[in-house]
Design an enzyme around this catalytic site. Structure first.
Site, mmCIF file in Angstrom:
data_model
loop_
_atom_site.group_PDB
_atom_site.id
_atom_site.type_symbol
_atom_site.label_atom_id
_atom_site.label_comp_id
_atom_site.label_asym_id
_atom_site.label_seq_id
_atom_site.Cartn_x
_atom_site.Cartn_y
_atom_site.Cartn_z
ATOM 1 N N ARG A 1 0.837 -1.177 0.000
ATOM 2 C CA ARG A 1 0.000 0.000 0.000
ATOM 3 C C ARG A 1 0.881 1.239 0.000
ATOM 4 O O ARG A 1 1.978 1.241 0.534
ATOM 5 C CB ARG A 1 -0.892 0.011 1.229
ATOM 6 C CG ARG A 1 -1.806 -1.160 1.300
ATOM 7 C CD ARG A 1 -3.144 -0.824 0.666
ATOM 8 N NE ARG A 1 -4.043 -1.951 0.873
ATOM 9 C CZ ARG A 1 -4.636 -2.591 -0.087
ATOM 10 N NH1 ARG A 1 -4.449 -2.244 -1.329
ATOM 11 N NH2 ARG A 1 -5.442 -3.581 0.167
ATOM 12 N N SER A 80 5.615 3.509 1.141
ATOM 13 C CA SER A 80 4.876 2.280 0.857
ATOM 14 C C SER A 80 5.293 1.188 1.820
ATOM 15 O O SER A 80 6.374 1.228 2.411
ATOM 16 C CB SER A 80 5.096 1.824 -0.592
ATOM 17 O OG SER A 80 6.433 1.417 -0.798
ATOM 18 N N CYS A 81 4.390 0.218 1.992
ATOM 19 C CA CYS A 81 4.651 -0.968 2.805
ATOM 20 C C CYS A 81 3.762 -2.077 2.264
ATOM 21 O O CYS A 81 3.235 -1.976 1.157
ATOM 22 C CB CYS A 81 4.395 -0.686 4.287
ATOM 23 S SG CYS A 81 2.681 -0.350 4.696
ATOM 24 N N LEU A 82 3.561 -3.128 3.028
ATOM 25 C CA LEU A 82 2.766 -4.256 2.555
ATOM 26 C C LEU A 82 1.266 -3.990 2.636
ATOM 27 O O LEU A 82 0.543 -4.175 1.674
ATOM 28 C CB LEU A 82 3.126 -5.521 3.344
ATOM 29 C CG LEU A 82 2.425 -6.799 2.910
ATOM 30 C CD1 LEU A 82 2.785 -7.153 1.476
ATOM 31 C CD2 LEU A 82 2.785 -7.929 3.845
#
Length: 100
Positions: A1, A80-82
């Site tokens: 995301r 962003s990340c997971l």
């Protein structure tokens, strides 16, 4: 995301469009996650636990560690990340340091 100040959530296509301009994309996942899942091209990895320190680094040290120019407080940055939780935290950290 993905997370950016003006738009709390971005699609991958929106990110690709933004990357045509001059933005800094910071992936705040852990290094082992990047190794396992891969990275988005032209992003830099600064794990969330290092972010506050990194955003306050001397420009030379930031360049040496992340091979990128340290962003100014007015530069466009996308996190962003997971799943979105860490990128929202990263956005909060950056804003608390004066980033717009």
């Amino acid at each position: 995301r993905l997370c950016a100040g003006g738009a709390p959530s971005l699609s991958y296509q929106q990110l690709k469009d933004l990357k045509k301009a001059s933005i800094l994309h910071i992936d705040v996942r852990e290094r082992w996650e990047i190794d396992r899942s891969g990275k988005i091209p032209a992003s830099i990895n600064i794990p969330l636990g290092e972010l506050v320190e990194a955003l306050q680094m001397d420009p030379t040290e930031f360049k040496e560690r992340y091979n990128q120019k340290v962003p100014s407080k007015s530069d466009p940055v996308v996190f962003s990340c997971l799943a979105g939780t860490r990128s929202k935290q990263a956005l909060g950290f950056a804003m608390s340091l004066g980033f717009s």
